[in-house]
Design an enzyme around this catalytic site. Structure first.
Site, PDB file in Angstrom:
ATOM      1  N   LYS A  94       0.841  -1.184  -0.082  1.00 51.96           N
ATOM      2  CA  LYS A  94      -0.116  -0.073   0.021  1.00 51.96           C
ATOM      3  C   LYS A  94       0.805   1.164   0.143  1.00 51.96           C
ATOM      4  CE  LYS A  94      -4.327  -1.784   0.483  1.00 51.96           C
ATOM      5  NZ  LYS A  94      -5.175  -1.596  -0.972  1.00 51.96           N
ATOM      6  N   GLU A 116     -10.435   5.317   3.377  1.00 54.96           N
ATOM      7  CA  GLU A 116     -11.124   4.100   4.019  1.00 54.96           C
ATOM      8  C   GLU A 116      -9.989   3.158   4.053  1.00 54.96           C
ATOM      9  OE1 GLU A 116      -9.944   2.516   0.210  1.00 54.96           O
ATOM     10  OE2 GLU A 116     -10.627   4.629   0.590  1.00 54.96           O
ATOM     11  N   SER A 382       1.380  -9.657  -1.108  1.00 51.74           N
ATOM     12  CA  SER A 382       1.219  -8.347  -1.087  1.00 51.74           C
ATOM     13  C   SER A 382       1.425  -7.891   0.362  1.00 51.74           C
ATOM     14  CB  SER A 382      -0.426  -7.940  -1.501  1.00 51.74           C
ATOM     15  OG  SER A 382      -1.234  -8.739  -0.892  1.00 51.74           O
TER      16      SER A 382
END
Length: 400
Positions: A94, A116, A382
């Protein structure tokens, strides 16, 4: 060929063929145009590119390595490799787009970042970026996810972010997106909504994809260096789909490499017990863009479920929707049980605890390895699973 693809998609109106676009209130149209224009202006500038490269190298710890899972490969067959995004600063992919979005916000003179989060990794990454650039940060998170992913809630607060609990609906990711959008609409001048995936109105699916492309660029070069050839398969989990677009982006024109996007089959394919958007969804509108969506009998977004909070979303990125129609990517699903089994297998055979989101991709890779023992498979790992440990052990217990 790759350059042509990225120039072609999305088009100037933000569409990936029929998907994408910007279905937004008139008062947001001008703000979105400013964000789009600023992105194209600064993303081509030497100063921006140099600063982002320095951030990635000296702050994020990039490049992240590709790792060969010897013991997992020996047990399941094939040759299983991981792109170790769990080693990126904050523990997931991210931060790749959050640092870029925050840098863009700084250029636009914004004071506050709003977003969010589901599993909390996007929230942590954006809170980190806000701290780095000296910006305010407000994260909207469903009450269900706050309880499941509490370690990440504490991380966000320690980093200086305000965490807003979302108490309506299913109290998970879709409702968190609704809440964050509402907050952004109240003050689009001094705030910017930093979407956490390749979703939302244009230009966000494009911006997030472009910042995440670093994963695929690194992985392709690393895999070729390690093996002398491209992987037979590349596998990534799909919620909104940012980590998947990041790694898929460098292999879209390679016919010898199959791409697999893996979404949650959850408990069953009954409504409300899965989040298998590509398997059971159909085109529709959600959160200002068009994509495949799981819908109820009234055409509204259906309730969804996944043990992985970051995949708990009824829609998907518009570019993924296009790639499905083009047969460029195969979209499949993994159950909650298969995910948990893979979570423990990778932990005990390789000493790597994966995020539950990533464990979906690992589970599918194990299946591919068993089916095609002579093939290689590259998984985009990830994120790391620290955030999930309490929930997994409390809910499923430790294996014998």
């Amino acid at each position: 060929m790759k350059e042509n693809y990225f120039k072609k998609y999305p088009n100037k109106d933000g569409f990936f063929n029929e998907y994408g676009g910007a279905f937004i209130p008139p008062n947001l149209e001008e703000e979105m145009k400013k964000i789009n224009d600023a992105y194209f202006a600064i993303s081509k500038s030497h100063k921006f590119i140099s600063e982002l490269r320095d951030i990635r190298k000296y702050y994020q710890g990039r490049p992240t390595p590709v790792y060969h899972c010897q013991r997992l490969s020996e047990k399941y067959g094939g040759q299983i490799y991981l792109k170790r995004e769990d080693l990126n600063h904050t523990g997931a992919h991210k931060l790749n787009h959050c640092m870029g979005e925050a840098l863009l916000a700084k250029h636009l003179g914004k004071k506050k970042l709003i977003a969010e989060t589901g599993a909390g990794q996007h929230g942590v990454a954006l809170a980190t970026a806000a701290a780095y650039f000296g910006l305010e940060c407000e994260i909207h998170m469903g009450e269900v996810d706050i309880k499941k992913e509490y370690p990440n809630v504490l991380r966000m607060k320690v980093l200086g972010a305000t965490v807003i609990p979302v108490t309506h609906g299913l109290k998970t990711l879709k409702e968190a997106v609704d809440s964050a959008f509402e907050a952004y609409l109240k003050d689009p001048i001094s705030t910017i909504y930093c979407i956490g995936s390749v979703v939302g109105p244009h230009p966000f699916p494009m911006i997030v994809r472009d910042f995440q492309r670093v994963i695929g660029i690194e992985a392709r070069e690393q895999f070729l260096d390690m093996t002398g050839e491209l992987p037979d398969s590349v596998v990534a989990c799909i919620g909104g789909g940012s980590n998947a677009m990041g790694i898929f982006s460098s292999f879209l024109e390679d016919d010898e490499t199959q791409l697999f996007g893996i979404e949650p089959a959850g408990k069953s394919f009954k409504t409300g017990e899965h989040a298998a958007t590509m398997t059971l969804g159909k085109p529709g509108l959600i959160h200002g863009f068009k994509c495949y969506i799981l819908q109820d009998e009234n055409g509204e977004p259906a309730p969804v479920h996944s043990i992985a909070s970051g995949l708990d979303y009824p829609g998907v990125g518009p570019e993924h929707s296009m790639l499905k129609d083009m047969n460029k990517v195969t979209y499949d699903s993994i159950t909650d049980k298969e995910c948990i089994d893979a979570f423990y297998e990778l932990s005990r055979l390789e000493g790597i605890i994966p995020a539950l989101e990533s464990a979906h991709a690992v589970a599918y890779a194990m299946k591919l390895a068993q089916k095609f023992p002579e093939k290689s498979v590259l998984v985009n790992l990830s994120g790391r699973g620290d955030k999930d440990l309490d929930y997994v052990v409390d809910t499923f217990g430790l294996p014998e």
